[in-house]
Motif scaffolding. Structure first.
Motif, PDB file in Angstrom:
ATOM      1  N   ASN A  51     122.362  61.829  52.845  1.00  0.00           N
ATOM      2  CA  ASN A  51     121.469  61.634  53.983  1.00  0.00           C
ATOM      3  C   ASN A  51     120.937  60.201  54.018  1.00  0.00           C
ATOM      4  OD1 ASN A  51     121.695  64.307  54.764  1.00  0.00           O
ATOM      5  ND2 ASN A  51     119.869  64.971  53.636  1.00  0.00           N
ATOM      6  N   GLY A  52     120.923  59.616  55.224  1.00  0.00           N
ATOM      7  CA  GLY A  52     120.305  58.296  55.394  1.00  0.00           C
ATOM      8  C   GLY A  52     120.962  57.201  54.587  1.00  0.00           C
ATOM      9  N   PHE A  53     122.249  57.316  54.367  1.00  0.00           N
ATOM     10  CA  PHE A  53     122.908  56.350  53.489  1.00  0.00           C
ATOM     11  C   PHE A  53     122.887  54.938  54.078  1.00  0.00           C
ATOM     12  CE2 PHE A  53     126.772  54.328  51.680  1.00  0.00           C
ATOM     13  CZ  PHE A  53     126.375  54.332  50.349  1.00  0.00           C
ATOM     14  N   THR A  54     123.028  54.828  55.378  1.00  0.00           N
ATOM     15  CA  THR A  54     123.007  53.498  56.003  1.00  0.00           C
ATOM     16  C   THR A  54     121.668  52.814  55.753  1.00  0.00           C
ATOM     17  OG1 THR A  54     124.529  54.221  57.731  1.00  0.00           O
ATOM     18  CG2 THR A  54     123.236  52.227  58.175  1.00  0.00           C
ATOM     19  N   ARG A  55     120.563  53.561  55.910  1.00  0.00           N
ATOM     20  CA  ARG A  55     119.231  52.994  55.677  1.00  0.00           C
ATOM     21  C   ARG A  55     119.040  52.629  54.204  1.00  0.00           C
ATOM     22  NH1 ARG A  55     114.005  56.385  57.502  1.00  0.00           N
ATOM     23  NH2 ARG A  55     115.169  57.916  56.284  1.00  0.00           N
ATOM     24  N   ILE A  56     119.569  53.456  53.313  1.00  0.00           N
ATOM     25  CA  ILE A  56     119.458  53.155  51.879  1.00  0.00           C
ATOM     26  C   ILE A  56     120.179  51.855  51.553  1.00  0.00           C
ATOM     27  CG2 ILE A  56     120.175  53.935  49.576  1.00  0.00           C
ATOM     28  CD1 ILE A  56     119.792  56.811  50.580  1.00  0.00           C
ATOM     29  N   CYS A  57     121.369  51.690  52.131  1.00  0.00           N
ATOM     30  CA  CYS A  57     122.135  50.458  51.886  1.00  0.00           C
ATOM     31  C   CYS A  57     121.393  49.238  52.411  1.00  0.00           C
ATOM     32  CB  CYS A  57     123.501  50.554  52.570  1.00  0.00           C
ATOM     33  SG  CYS A  57     124.595  51.783  51.823  1.00  0.00           S
ATOM     34  N   GLU A  58     120.802  49.361  53.601  1.00  0.00           N
ATOM     35  CA  GLU A  58     120.147  48.211  54.227  1.00  0.00           C
ATOM     36  C   GLU A  58     118.838  47.842  53.542  1.00  0.00           C
ATOM     37  OE1 GLU A  58     119.754  49.530  58.209  1.00  0.00           O
ATOM     38  OE2 GLU A  58     121.793  48.926  58.805  1.00  0.00           O
ATOM     39  N   GLN A  59     118.053  48.858  53.131  1.00  0.00           N
ATOM     40  CA  GLN A  59     116.703  48.588  52.648  1.00  0.00           C
ATOM     41  C   GLN A  59     116.561  48.584  51.131  1.00  0.00           C
ATOM     42  OE1 GLN A  59     113.730  50.959  54.660  1.00  0.00           O
ATOM     43  NE2 GLN A  59     114.849  50.936  56.600  1.00  0.00           N
ATOM     44  N   PRO A 117     126.777  44.419  48.238  1.00  0.00           N
ATOM     45  CA  PRO A 117     127.961  45.291  48.205  1.00  0.00           C
ATOM     46  C   PRO A 117     128.230  45.898  46.832  1.00  0.00           C
ATOM     47  CG  PRO A 117     128.441  43.305  49.451  1.00  0.00           C
ATOM     48  CD  PRO A 117     127.079  43.110  48.843  1.00  0.00           C
ATOM     49  N   GLU A 118     128.045  45.070  45.749  1.00  0.00           N
ATOM     50  CA  GLU A 118     128.364  45.596  44.424  1.00  0.00           C
ATOM     51  C   GLU A 118     127.403  46.712  44.012  1.00  0.00           C
ATOM     52  OE1 GLU A 118     125.941  41.786  43.750  1.00  0.00           O
ATOM     53  OE2 GLU A 118     127.519  42.522  45.098  1.00  0.00           O
ATOM     54  N   ARG A 119     126.155  46.643  44.475  1.00  0.00           N
ATOM     55  CA  ARG A 119     125.173  47.694  44.155  1.00  0.00           C
ATOM     56  C   ARG A 119     125.466  48.946  44.970  1.00  0.00           C
ATOM     57  NH1 ARG A 119     119.476  44.825  44.781  1.00  0.00           N
ATOM     58  NH2 ARG A 119     118.726  46.869  44.093  1.00  0.00           N
ATOM     59  N   ILE A 120     125.888  48.734  46.211  1.00  0.00           N
ATOM     60  CA  ILE A 120     126.268  49.884  47.037  1.00  0.00           C
ATOM     61  C   ILE A 120     127.462  50.599  46.425  1.00  0.00           C
ATOM     62  CG2 ILE A 120     127.183  50.577  49.296  1.00  0.00           C
ATOM     63  CD1 ILE A 120     125.652  48.162  50.477  1.00  0.00           C
ATOM     64  N   LYS A 126     139.373  63.671  49.400  1.00  0.00           N
ATOM     65  CA  LYS A 126     139.230  62.252  49.718  1.00  0.00           C
ATOM     66  C   LYS A 126     137.767  61.916  49.899  1.00  0.00           C
ATOM     67  CE  LYS A 126     141.503  62.740  53.669  1.00  0.00           C
ATOM     68  NZ  LYS A 126     141.477  64.187  53.982  1.00  0.00           N
ATOM     69  N   MET A 127     137.492  60.605  50.032  1.00  0.00           N
ATOM     70  CA  MET A 127     136.170  60.117  50.435  1.00  0.00           C
ATOM     71  C   MET A 127     136.318  59.397  51.765  1.00  0.00           C
ATOM     72  SD  MET A 127     133.858  58.782  47.277  1.00  0.00           S
ATOM     73  CE  MET A 127     132.438  58.756  48.374  1.00  0.00           C
ATOM     74  N   VAL A 128     135.405  59.687  52.668  1.00  0.00           N
ATOM     75  CA  VAL A 128     135.315  58.955  53.925  1.00  0.00           C
ATOM     76  C   VAL A 128     133.929  58.319  53.948  1.00  0.00           C
ATOM     77  CG1 VAL A 128     135.425  59.075  56.434  1.00  0.00           C
ATOM     78  CG2 VAL A 128     136.850  60.601  55.045  1.00  0.00           C
ATOM     79  N   GLY A 129     133.878  57.020  53.655  1.00  0.00           N
ATOM     80  CA  GLY A 129     132.574  56.374  53.472  1.00  0.00           C
ATOM     81  C   GLY A 129     131.897  56.933  52.244  1.00  0.00           C
ATOM     82  N   ASP A 130     130.704  57.545  52.445  1.00  0.00           N
ATOM     83  CA  ASP A 130     129.993  58.165  51.326  1.00  0.00           C
ATOM     84  C   ASP A 130     130.158  59.674  51.337  1.00  0.00           C
ATOM     85  OD1 ASP A 130     128.286  57.911  53.773  1.00  0.00           O
ATOM     86  OD2 ASP A 130     126.924  59.150  52.589  1.00  0.00           O
TER      87      ASP A 130
END
Length: 467
Positions: free
Chosen positions: A344-352, A357-360, A384-388
């Protein structure tokens, strides 16, 4: 036996030198046996006055062959070299034939004969000594050729066994073939697991017969050593195996895939029960080690490929069947339990929070690695994985369970993934900080579960198992 005259001593010495020079020349040019004898026979016949000369021995393919030169009055010389009528004898043709076995330390490598004009039985002792001198030069050469041919033939046999897609079956056959040639009271193969880091497997043989195995009748003493020392047991300088087995005269060979012990695939250990090993046996072990190293590389590559999708238990079951890819992994339509798990909210977690990239990448790796382990624990397959988003399948590769059971297992895995994400991943310091800022209860995961008819199997150039 007649006393040797000075003249005969000179004659025999010159004959020996002639034969030795001719054989050395053939060895220098790496000639076949046929060419070697074609070089040797005419010169020896000219020197001794013989009208015919023949040798029966095993050729480079280990086939009994008679090589000859000269006149034998229409008789095949091979028939004259059979049986046990060695020595000097007068033939019905009136000529004299002298023959003897060729052997090295009791190892018979063939037989040799020379035909002389007329009745020469009065010179029987001299003729016998003449042949003996030639035979002594030939014995060692023929023995070395036969030994090399036997090694080659054994290597071909071992390669044939090890090419069996079921590694354990091939290994058992290879050790049996080796033990048919040499006496090996004890033989141990200890090798790394290509998928589970730190795990070791073993197969232990007694006189070529399987006695203990990590996937069968276990050897508790070795199991204890594996728990205590782990992968260090297969490194070149580790001597714990010798201590564990109590075999002070054991010989170890490390199976290497590259340079350095970091690439050690495993280790072979053999022991003789106190008698030691011959150079011939050691050489055979080196040949086996070289071939086995390559087979383990191929075996590990196969397991690593399958581990992208299946659990270790499923892989072990698959590779017991030499036809597993056709029987279990070929595309088919089946009722499959499917799980979709998305943070949940992975985009926000990545941004904030994660930002770089290496931490993501590390965060996704940590979460997905445990999510896949959970899928495997409940009998699932990683698709498979699609994104997260992690996608898992329940039913493949064996489709033993009823469709309802597949659905239940998919739900159980989903609940455990949710609990892991909430309880473990939420404790990540930066996730905790974000939760405090945004008043979030913790990290969550969105789950979708379905039971549907799906066409699944190995697809594409990379042979990925997918639905």
């Amino acid at each position: 036996m007649d006393d040797l005259t000075l003249e005969e001593l000179k004659y025999l010495r010159e004959l020996t030198r002639t034969v030795d020079d001719l054989l050395e020349e053939s060895l220098k040019h790496r000639e076949s046996l046929e060419k070697t004898f074609a070089r040797l026979f005419p010169q020896v016949m000219h020197f001794t006055g013989a009208r015919g000369m023949a040798v029966t021995t095993l050729d480079e393919e280990l086939v009994s062959t008679t090589f000859s030169h000269g006149e034998f009055d229409g008789v095949f010389p091979g028939t004259m070299l059979t049986g046990s009528r060695w020595g000097v004898r007068k033939l019905e043709s009136g000529h004299t034939f002298v023959s003897q076995q060729l052997d090295v330390v009791g190892m018979v490598v063939g037989s040799i004969g020379m035909l002389f004009e007329g009745d020469r039985t009065g010179d029987a002792a001299k003729l016998a000594r003449t042949l003996e001198n030639v035979a002594e030069e030939l014995d060692t050469v023929l023995a070395s050729i036969q030994t090399a041919a036997e090694k080659h033939q054994l290597l071909v046999t071992i390669n044939t066994y090890l090419s069996n897609r079921v590694f354990e079956v091939g290994m058992d056959g290879a050790v049996r073939a080796l033990c048919e040639k040499v006496k090996l009271p004890g033989f141990l193969l200890l090798y790394r697991d290509a998928v589970e880091s730190g795990a070791l497997h073993y197969r232990m043989y007694k006189y070529g017969q399987l006695e203990h195995a990590s996937n069968g009748r276990r050897f508790s003493t070795l199991d204890d050593a594996i728990r205590s020392y782990g992968p260090n047991l297969v490194t070149p300088n580790d001597k714990h195996l010798t201590d564990v087995l109590g075999e002070r005269k054991a010989v170890e060979t490390v199976l290497i895939s590259g340079v350095g012990d970091a690439h050690a695939l495993g280790k072979i250990m053999v022991w003789s029960g106190g008698d030691g090993f011959s150079a011939y046996t050691i050489d055979l072990l080196r040949l086996l080690a070289s071939t086995l190293s390559q087979r383990l590389i191929d075996y590990n590559r196969e397991r690593i490929h399958l581990s992208q999708f299946f659990s270790s238990e499923a892989i072990d079951e698959l590779i017991k069947d030499p036809d597993y890819d056709r029987r279990y992994l070929s595309a088919r339509a089946e009722q499959v339990g499917i799980v979709f798990a998305d943070i949940n909210g992975f985009t926000r977690i990545c941004e904030q929070v994660l930002e770089r990239p290496e931490r993501i990448g590390k965060f996704v790796d940590d979460w997905s690695a445990e999510a896949v382990r959970i899928l495997h624990r409940h009998g699932g397959v990683f698709d498979k994985m699609v994104g997260d988003c992690v996608i898992g399948l329940f039913g493949p590769p064996f489709f033993k369970d009823a469709p309802g059971v597949r659905a239940v297992n998919a739900i159980k895995a989903s609940l455990e993934i949710q609990a892991f994400t909430r309880d473990t991943m939420s404790a990540h310091p930066e996730i905790s900080r974000l939760s405090e800022i945004l008043k979030m209860p913790g990290l969550g995961v969105a789950i979708g579960v379905n039971l549907a008819l799906s066409y699944c199997g190995l697809f594409g150039p990379n042979r990925n198992y997918t639905s």
